[in-house]
Motif scaffolding. Structure first.
Motif, PDB file in Angstrom:
ATOM      1  N   VAL A 107      35.017  40.246  51.504  1.00  0.00           N
ATOM      2  CA  VAL A 107      34.502  38.802  52.494  1.00  0.00           C
ATOM      3  C   VAL A 107      34.725  37.532  51.851  1.00  0.00           C
ATOM      4  O   VAL A 107      34.039  36.938  51.545  1.00  0.00           O
ATOM      5  N   PHE A 108      35.083  36.489  52.238  1.00  0.00           N
ATOM      6  CA  PHE A 108      35.323  35.292  51.966  1.00  0.00           C
ATOM      7  C   PHE A 108      35.345  34.169  52.820  1.00  0.00           C
ATOM      8  O   PHE A 108      35.802  34.779  54.343  1.00  0.00           O
ATOM      9  N   THR A 109      34.983  33.026  52.903  1.00  0.00           N
ATOM     10  CA  THR A 109      35.162  31.840  53.249  1.00  0.00           C
ATOM     11  C   THR A 109      35.668  30.754  53.200  1.00  0.00           C
ATOM     12  O   THR A 109      35.685  30.606  51.427  1.00  0.00           O
ATOM     13  N   LYS A 169      44.504  34.862  52.580  1.00  0.00           N
ATOM     14  CA  LYS A 169      44.673  35.762  51.889  1.00  0.00           C
ATOM     15  C   LYS A 169      44.016  35.247  50.208  1.00  0.00           C
ATOM     16  O   LYS A 169      44.382  33.644  50.518  1.00  0.00           O
ATOM     17  N   LEU A 170      43.198  36.041  49.875  1.00  0.00           N
ATOM     18  CA  LEU A 170      43.145  35.313  48.413  1.00  0.00           C
ATOM     19  C   LEU A 170      44.090  35.228  47.245  1.00  0.00           C
ATOM     20  O   LEU A 170      44.680  36.726  47.699  1.00  0.00           O
ATOM     21  N   SER A 171      44.251  34.478  46.419  1.00  0.00           N
ATOM     22  CA  SER A 171      45.573  33.891  46.010  1.00  0.00           C
ATOM     23  C   SER A 171      44.538  35.015  44.749  1.00  0.00           C
ATOM     24  O   SER A 171      44.790  33.926  43.155  1.00  0.00           O
ATOM     25  N   SER A 172      46.034  36.282  44.277  1.00  0.00           N
ATOM     26  CA  SER A 172      45.697  37.166  43.519  1.00  0.00           C
ATOM     27  C   SER A 172      46.985  38.380  43.562  1.00  0.00           C
ATOM     28  O   SER A 172      47.818  37.961  44.403  1.00  0.00           O
ATOM     29  N   PHE A 173      46.749  38.839  42.360  1.00  0.00           N
ATOM     30  CA  PHE A 173      48.256  39.515  42.051  1.00  0.00           C
ATOM     31  C   PHE A 173      47.515  40.743  42.837  1.00  0.00           C
ATOM     32  O   PHE A 173      48.287  41.390  43.707  1.00  0.00           O
ATOM     33  N   VAL A 224      49.222  26.962  52.427  1.00  0.00           N
ATOM     34  CA  VAL A 224      48.123  25.870  51.982  1.00  0.00           C
ATOM     35  C   VAL A 224      46.937  26.622  51.094  1.00  0.00           C
ATOM     36  O   VAL A 224      46.315  27.704  51.304  1.00  0.00           O
ATOM     37  N   SER A 225      46.848  26.238  50.079  1.00  0.00           N
ATOM     38  CA  SER A 225      45.789  26.562  48.988  1.00  0.00           C
ATOM     39  C   SER A 225      44.719  25.801  49.006  1.00  0.00           C
ATOM     40  O   SER A 225      44.719  24.225  49.138  1.00  0.00           O
ATOM     41  N   THR A 226      43.287  26.652  48.846  1.00  0.00           N
ATOM     42  CA  THR A 226      41.873  25.153  48.959  1.00  0.00           C
ATOM     43  C   THR A 226      41.607  26.652  48.786  1.00  0.00           C
ATOM     44  O   THR A 226      41.046  27.545  47.869  1.00  0.00           O
ATOM     45  N   ASP A 227      39.557  26.044  48.014  1.00  0.00           N
ATOM     46  CA  ASP A 227      39.110  26.744  48.113  1.00  0.00           C
ATOM     47  C   ASP A 227      37.997  28.075  48.934  1.00  0.00           C
ATOM     48  O   ASP A 227      38.061  27.385  49.738  1.00  0.00           O
ATOM     49  N   GLY A 228      37.463  28.682  48.243  1.00  0.00           N
ATOM     50  CA  GLY A 228      36.825  29.276  49.254  1.00  0.00           C
ATOM     51  C   GLY A 228      36.126  30.582  48.303  1.00  0.00           C
ATOM     52  O   GLY A 228      35.369  30.080  47.429  1.00  0.00           O
ATOM     53  N   THR A 229      35.034  31.059  48.792  1.00  0.00           N
ATOM     54  CA  THR A 229      33.760  31.638  48.671  1.00  0.00           C
ATOM     55  C   THR A 229      33.578  33.198  48.828  1.00  0.00           C
ATOM     56  O   THR A 229      33.450  33.269  49.966  1.00  0.00           O
ATOM     57  N   VAL A 230      33.514  33.783  48.151  1.00  0.00           N
ATOM     58  CA  VAL A 230      33.079  35.497  48.760  1.00  0.00           C
ATOM     59  C   VAL A 230      31.276  35.544  49.246  1.00  0.00           C
ATOM     60  O   VAL A 230      31.342  35.353  48.520  1.00  0.00           O
ATOM     61  N   VAL A 231      31.494  36.001  50.525  1.00  0.00           N
ATOM     62  CA  VAL A 231      30.096  36.125  50.857  1.00  0.00           C
ATOM     63  C   VAL A 231      29.439  37.424  50.680  1.00  0.00           C
ATOM     64  O   VAL A 231      28.755  37.699  51.715  1.00  0.00           O
ATOM     65  N   SER A 269      32.947  39.167  43.051  1.00  0.00           N
ATOM     66  CA  SER A 269      31.303  39.111  42.820  1.00  0.00           C
ATOM     67  C   SER A 269      30.701  38.395  44.238  1.00  0.00           C
ATOM     68  O   SER A 269      31.668  37.285  44.341  1.00  0.00           O
ATOM     69  N   LEU A 270      29.949  38.690  44.466  1.00  0.00           N
ATOM     70  CA  LEU A 270      29.554  38.214  46.134  1.00  0.00           C
ATOM     71  C   LEU A 270      29.061  36.074  44.833  1.00  0.00           C
ATOM     72  O   LEU A 270      28.665  36.349  43.936  1.00  0.00           O
ATOM     73  N   GLY A 271      29.713  35.749  46.272  1.00  0.00           N
ATOM     74  CA  GLY A 271      29.254  34.418  46.042  1.00  0.00           C
ATOM     75  C   GLY A 271      30.626  33.406  44.844  1.00  0.00           C
ATOM     76  O   GLY A 271      30.466  32.955  43.817  1.00  0.00           O
ATOM     77  N   GLU A 272      31.070  34.510  43.914  1.00  0.00           N
ATOM     78  CA  GLU A 272      32.457  34.069  43.376  1.00  0.00           C
ATOM     79  C   GLU A 272      33.203  33.016  44.177  1.00  0.00           C
ATOM     80  O   GLU A 272      33.682  32.662  45.222  1.00  0.00           O
ATOM     81  N   HIS A 273      33.566  32.025  43.534  1.00  0.00           N
ATOM     82  CA  HIS A 273      34.766  31.040  44.034  1.00  0.00           C
ATOM     83  C   HIS A 273      36.058  31.005  43.929  1.00  0.00           C
ATOM     84  O   HIS A 273      36.623  31.743  42.473  1.00  0.00           O
ATOM     85  N   VAL A 274      36.872  31.450  44.827  1.00  0.00           N
ATOM     86  CA  VAL A 274      38.215  32.115  44.692  1.00  0.00           C
ATOM     87  C   VAL A 274      39.705  31.217  45.112  1.00  0.00           C
ATOM     88  O   VAL A 274      38.832  30.109  45.849  1.00  0.00           O
ATOM     89  N   ARG A 275      40.923  31.227  44.646  1.00  0.00           N
ATOM     90  CA  ARG A 275      40.958  30.271  45.745  1.00  0.00           C
ATOM     91  C   ARG A 275      41.700  30.935  46.669  1.00  0.00           C
ATOM     92  O   ARG A 275      42.246  32.565  46.842  1.00  0.00           O
TER      93      ARG A 275
END
Length: 160
Positions: free
Chosen positions: A72-74, A115-119, A47-54, A97-103
């Protein structure tokens, strides 16, 4: 006498390498395929959702002084719970980066498997093993070709 032993040792070493390299290459290529299947299966059921690097966890190589960073992401899962996950993939400089929004991709049956959605985060292992497998296989094939040509030259010379 010593030169003859050294030549014989090198010949034996080339023969062993010409067998070992392609074997290791094929094993690495097979591992790449297995890791790729696991990754593909994870992506299909995730499932895909939004997260943040904390946080960025530092890993220091004391011997060389190098520093790698793991994000580390939440994220909040469909069950309403918030999860905090440390990535197993590190980089230098930090890829996030700290605070970056990630998939984020996560297993809906086990949101802690995320997992973070990146190659790099998804395909690092399959790609690394595929590259290494290709290199080892190629080196082994080249060694086999060189040895077989030398063997043919030696046979021709000895028959003259």
């Amino acid at each position: 006498m010593g030169g003859m032993i050294a030549k014989e040792f090198l010949r034996l070493l080339r023969q062993v390498a010409s067998v070992a390299f392609p074997c290791v290459g094929v094993i690495f290529l097979a591992l790449s395929g297995v890791f790729a299947l696991f990754t593909r299966s994870f992506i299909q059921r995730a499932v895909s959702t939004d997260g943040t690097v904390v946080k960025l966890v530092e890993f220091v190589d004391r011997q060389h002084g190098d520093v790698d960073y793991a994000p580390v992401f939440t994220f909040a899962a469909m069950d309403g719970q918030k999860y905090t996950i440390a990535s197993s993939v590190r980089s230098s400089p930090p890829a996030y980066s700290l605070g970056e929004h990630v998939r984020v991709l996560y297993d809906k049956n086990n949101p802690a498997n995320a997992k973070l959605s990146s190659f790099t985060q998804l395909w690092f292992l399959p790609t690394t093993f595929a590259i290494l497998g290709g290199i080892f296989t190629l080196v082994g094939v080249v060694l086999l070709v060189i040895l077989s040509r030398r063997s043919q030259v030696i046979k021709v010379q000895s028959s003259l």
